[in-house]
Design a protein around this motif. Structure first.
Motif, mmCIF file in Angstrom:
data_model
loop_
_atom_site.group_PDB
_atom_site.id
_atom_site.type_symbol
_atom_site.label_atom_id
_atom_site.label_comp_id
_atom_site.label_asym_id
_atom_site.label_seq_id
_atom_site.Cartn_x
_atom_site.Cartn_y
_atom_site.Cartn_z
ATOM 1 N N CYS A 48 0.694 -1.065 0.078
ATOM 2 C CA CYS A 48 0.136 0.131 0.073
ATOM 3 C C CYS A 48 0.698 1.309 0.058
ATOM 4 C CB CYS A 48 -0.873 -0.127 1.275
ATOM 5 S SG CYS A 48 -0.015 0.213 2.838
ATOM 6 N N GLY A 49 2.209 0.910 0.223
ATOM 7 C CA GLY A 49 3.034 2.342 0.307
ATOM 8 C C GLY A 49 3.664 2.673 1.676
ATOM 9 N N ILE A 50 2.977 2.216 2.709
ATOM 10 C CA ILE A 50 3.559 2.167 4.080
ATOM 11 C C ILE A 50 4.727 1.792 4.193
ATOM 12 C CG2 ILE A 50 3.291 1.449 6.546
ATOM 13 C CD1 ILE A 50 1.500 3.775 5.677
ATOM 14 N N LEU A 51 5.063 0.688 3.641
ATOM 15 C CA LEU A 51 6.563 0.125 3.966
ATOM 16 C C LEU A 51 7.702 1.028 3.402
ATOM 17 C CD1 LEU A 51 6.989 -3.696 3.852
ATOM 18 C CD2 LEU A 51 7.357 -2.186 5.887
ATOM 19 N N PRO A 52 7.760 1.480 2.077
ATOM 20 C CA PRO A 52 8.639 2.253 1.614
ATOM 21 C C PRO A 52 8.786 3.599 2.242
ATOM 22 C CG PRO A 52 6.760 1.722 -0.132
ATOM 23 C CD PRO A 52 6.660 0.942 1.050
ATOM 24 N N ALA A 53 7.667 4.123 2.485
ATOM 25 C CA ALA A 53 7.308 5.418 3.240
ATOM 26 C C ALA A 53 8.097 5.413 4.563
ATOM 27 C CB ALA A 53 6.031 5.913 3.484
ATOM 28 N N PHE A 54 8.052 4.173 5.218
ATOM 29 C CA PHE A 54 8.796 3.998 6.458
ATOM 30 C C PHE A 54 9.750 2.978 6.796
ATOM 31 C CE2 PHE A 54 4.738 6.195 7.187
ATOM 32 C CZ PHE A 54 4.983 7.559 7.562
ATOM 33 N N ALA A 55 10.319 2.859 5.539
ATOM 34 C CA ALA A 55 11.491 1.551 5.542
ATOM 35 C C ALA A 55 12.319 1.688 6.382
ATOM 36 C CB ALA A 55 11.889 1.439 4.016
#
Ligand code: SF4
Lengths: 211, 655
Positions: B604-611
């Motif tokens: 959904c995008g959360i992981l890259p955003a807060f990798a």
């Protein structure tokens, strides 16, 4: 089956911000104080157990008091000294235990024992001719009043009113009014009859007289 | 309004006169157990934490309680509370010339360095204006100078901060635990530098998660849609990404114990944060990802600690979806074992629709008072697929029967009308389902069975897969509600609903752009406040305010948005990518559901955003997959955007 082993009679003061805590909320404040104290407060049986706490006479919102009375039941007998210490640490700001004693479990409920209460009244705005006004009030044989959709006579509920000072920073009046079930005299009603605004009077309860 | 500057003792003297004459004066005194009073003179930075509604409501706000406890642990700062007075007290204060003051030390709000509002819902906006006005502080940020406090806001609504942009100096997007301290640090550094206010704003804008609206400029198309949003300074990042805490810190335990009754008068303990169910209408679920959990041990310890400090007789175990907490059974068993016989009520809201939930509630003996609540949200399986809450009607009926069988007489069901593509048949299905559920209850406990049906109206919220969808019109809503009211007549069913006017207001304010600031201001001038209180809500004031501002309310609510529309909140990022939301929207139109992403990550995008955060916090703390790729060379958090996303997409979807 009753779990109560010890009945306490507590005299406490209610001041500062606590003066705007109503009767039900005061009840809850006591329950929470007991819970913080870890004393074994007794609860009633049944589906909605209630803490076994009993307040003598509701104090109107805004009044302070040196002499409120509470009966509390514990599940086990504790040394009175320890109860006092635990409660003193647990009480919220605005409440202080003045005295505490163990009483007979079989005593009748506090509310049925109250007879009268004494109040000291300080008027924030000077009221000219206070002495004459008081004299005139006491000379009446009836004082018909209307409060909360109910007509009643205030005069028989007044046991005594003493003028302490006509002016100055106060207190100005001491009064003893009836506090029996269904026959409670309210100091702010007396203040109103005297011609002062009830919201500009500071009232302190100084004594509850039991039968 | 201009006010004379009053000292705390002058404020107290005047209060003495007016408090006996207002309703519930206990709202206005402070002085409760566990409030923190510090030496004003000795402390460098003074913050007021404000919930702009009544004390009775605001006291239960967990977000502010967290910040209060955490800020007051700093030796160089103090935090005090302020709430909005009810109308009788407001009138009395204005007449007596008393400014809005803090409960702890009774300082006028104008004496504080920082005013921090929480704005969890939009109907607080006019109240926020009224708060500033009652404190004698200019409402518009541009009219404030170094002589005025810094005014900031946080809470869920700030994911579309634009309608309130004119009144706030800065917004916190996302979780406040860490960022509030960075704001205080930046404020202190600025104060020592003796620079002008714009320098403070530039400092703030550089803190990840802080949005300073005056550093951005939207440009509009002739149609009124947004052409682009332009940052006006180097210091202004684009987008502004929300802040999260990597690990939930130990929960607060020194809650202030009110002297008067308040809503949720209890200990709140957050057991998890975030939700991965992916209900497509759910704003909270989309903006609070990723899921982070507390350990059973930490939760039980927090309960013990809180009870010791407060004496509360009830605990609320909070989360967006209790049943999804990995250790829920263990927690419930631990709590009921530990607190059995202590006369402690435990509430466990947000339970899944299955009989396991009934078992959980059963294990929490003592929690049985009150009813049992389930939220199917829609009544047909088709509709539940569209909103991605795939519960079968069969499962709902079985759960309901079990609830009644275990001794609850009242079941509460929550529904929404106005979901995308909803027809009157779908609304009729709510009626039929309610009756079927009540019939289950009657089978088990006869005439004692009760049903409460709460039917709210769907509002397509920003940052959700439905952000492109138009709202039902007032006529559509009225028709649906009429159907419900007519067909749901049963002595044992209680129906409640939100009025179309309330829905419209919430929709305008949540979907609006910067031009809404004028509308809010004019509505406030016309007397709008306490908009969340039906008895004070004045719809006509809002319609007039729109007309005077030359704006068409329907533009914000009833216009289907083209898929390439630039939203007013486009420059605010929840971490979930717009592409993902769009994909979800498309799946919804096709009637396709999306399972809980704990089972497999849908990128959904959360992981890259807060990798980076995830890399530093592997294991159980998060429910997203672990990040194993090496950290990129530049560790600059605020600039870590596009490249990271591509990398991790591949990793996420390959799982
Ligand atoms: S990154 Fe994956 S696991 Fe995490 S919230 Fe998004 S979809 Fe779910």
């Amino acid at each position: 089956m009753s779990a109560e082993q010890m009945r306490l009679r507590i005299t406490f003061s209610k001041t500062a911000a606590m003066r705007y805590t109503g009767h039900l909320d005061l009840h809850r404040a006591w329950e929470r104080a007991f819970r913080r104290s870890r004393l074994p407060l007794a609860y009633s049986q049944g589906f909605h157990p209630q803490p076994r706490l009993n307040l003598a006479a509701a104090l109107p919102l805004g009044f302070t008091s040196d002499c409120e009375l509470l009966d509390a039941w514990l599940e086990t007998v504790q040394p009175v000294e320890q109860v006092l210490q635990a409660l003193t640490l647990a009480l919220p700001p605005g409440m202080v235990v003045r005295s505490l004693e163990q009483v007979d479990l079989r005593l009748p409920a506090l509310q049925t024992q109250t007879q009268s209460a004494e109040y000291e009244v300080t008027l924030l705005d000077p009221l000219p001719g206070l002495a004459q006004r008081l004299e005139a009030l006491l000379a009446q044989s009836t004082l018909p009043r209307h409060r909360r959709d109910r007509d009643y006579d205030l005069r028989p509920l007044i046991e005594e009113i003493v003028l302490l000072a006509e002016d100055g920073p106060g207190p100005h009046l001491r009064m003893r009014l009836s506090v029996r079930e269904g026959a409670t005299g309210r100091p702010e009603e007396v203040v109103d009859v005297l011609g002062a605004s009830p919201t500009s009077a500071r009232v302190r309860r100084t004594r509850i007289v039991l039968r | 309004m201009t006010l004379p500057v009053l000292s705390p003792s002058e404020i107290e003297l005047r209060l003495e006169r007016i408090l006996p004459g207002v309703q519930k004066p206990g709202r206005y005194t402070g002085g409760e157990l566990n409030q923190v009073v510090k030496d004003w003179q000795a402390i460098e930075t003074h913050l007021a934490l404000i919930f702009p509604d009544l004390y009775d409501i605001g006291m239960s706000n967990l977000g502010l309680a967290i910040l209060y406890e955490s800020l007051n642990q700093r030796p160089d700062a103090l935090a005090e509370r302020a709430y909005l007075p009810w109308t009788d007290m407001e009138a009395a204060m204005r007449q007596a010339g008393i400014p809005l003051y803090s409960l702890e030390t009774h300082h006028s709000l104008a004496d504080f360095d920082i005013l921090g509002f929480t704005l969890p819902y939009e109907t607080l906006y006019t109240n926020a204006l009224n708060t500033l006005d009652l404190a004698g502080i200019p409402l518009f940020a541009e009219q404030r100078s170094n002589a005025h406090p810094l005014v900031i806001a946080g809470g869920h609504t700030t994911f579309n901060p634009e309608p309130m942009h004119a009144f706030m100096d800065a917004f916190v997007i996302g979780e406040g635990e860490e960022v509030i301290h960075e704001i205080v640090d930046a404020y202190q550094a600025w104060k020592r530098s003796q620079a002008e206010r714009p320098a403070l704003l530039r400092r703030l804008a550089q803190i990840p998660g802080v949005y300073v609206p005056s550093l951005y400029q939207p440009h509009y198309l002739e149609s009124g849609q947004i052409a682009r949003i332009q940052p006006l300074a180097d210091a202004a990042p684009l987008p502004v990404r929300k802040r999260i805490v990597a690990k939930l810190p130990p929960p607060p335990t020194h809650f202030i114990v009110p002297y008067i009754d308040t809503v949720h008068n209890r200990v709140p303990v957050e057991i998890t944060r975030g939700c991965t169910r992916g209900c497509r209408f759910c704003h909270a679920g989309m903006i609070s990802r990723p899921v982070r959990e507390r350990s059973v041990e930490q939760i039980v310890h927090a309960i013990e600690d809180s009870l010791e400090h407060t004496g509360f007789e009830e605990v609320g175990l909070l989360s967006l979806s209790s049943s999804d907490y990995t250790h829920i059974l263990e927690l419930v068993q631990a709590v009921s074992a530990r607190f059995a016989g202590k006369h402690l009520g435990i509430s466990l809201p947000s339970l899944r629709i299955d009989t396991f939930s009934v078992d959980l509630m059963d294990a929490l003996r003592g929690a049985r008072h009150g009813g049992f609540t389930l939220a199917p949200e829609a009544a047909t399986e088709r509709m539940r697929q569209i909103i991605n809450k795939p519960v079968s009607t069969q499962a709902l009926l079985e759960t309901a029967a079990e609830v009644y069988r275990r001794g609850y007489t009242t079941l509460k069901l929550y529904f929404m009308i106005g979901h995308p593509s909803e027809t009157l048949e779908d609304v009729q299905a709510i009626v039929d389902l309610c009756k079927a559920v009540l019939a289950e209850g009657r089978k088990v406990i006869g005439r004692r069975a009760r049903l409460n049906a709460g039917v709210s109206t769907f509002i397509p919220k920003p940052h959700t897969p439905f952000q492109w969808v138009p709202c039902d019109t007032v006529e559509q809503i009225t028709a649906k509600q009429t159907l419900l009211k007519h067909s749901l007549r049963d002595r044992d069913i209680k129906l409640s609903w939100t009025t179309p006017a309330e829905t419209m207001l919430e929709a305008w304010l949540s979907r609006g752009d910067r031009r809404l600031s004028q509308v809010i201001y004019r509505a406030w001038q016309k007397g709008a406040r306490f908009d969340a209180w039906q008895e004070l809500f004045r719809y006509s004031a809002w319609l007039e305010a729109f007309a005077e501002a030359g704006l068409e309310p329907d533009f914000y609510t009833h216009r289907p948005r083209p898929l390439d529309e630039i939203f007013p909140w486009e420059h605010i990022s929840s971490g979930v990518r717009k592409k993902y939301l769009l994909e979800e929207y498309r799946r919804s139109l096709a009637g396709e559901t999306r399972p809980d992403c704990r089972e497999s990550c849908f990128a959904c995008g959360i992981l890259p955003a807060f990798a980076d955060l995830r890399r530093e916090n592997p294991g159980e703390a998060w429910k997203c997959p672990e990040v194993k790729s090496p950290a990129p060379r530049s560790n600059d958090f605020s600039r870590y955007t596009v490249t990271g996303e591509t990398q991790l997409d591949a990793q996420g979807s390959s799982k």
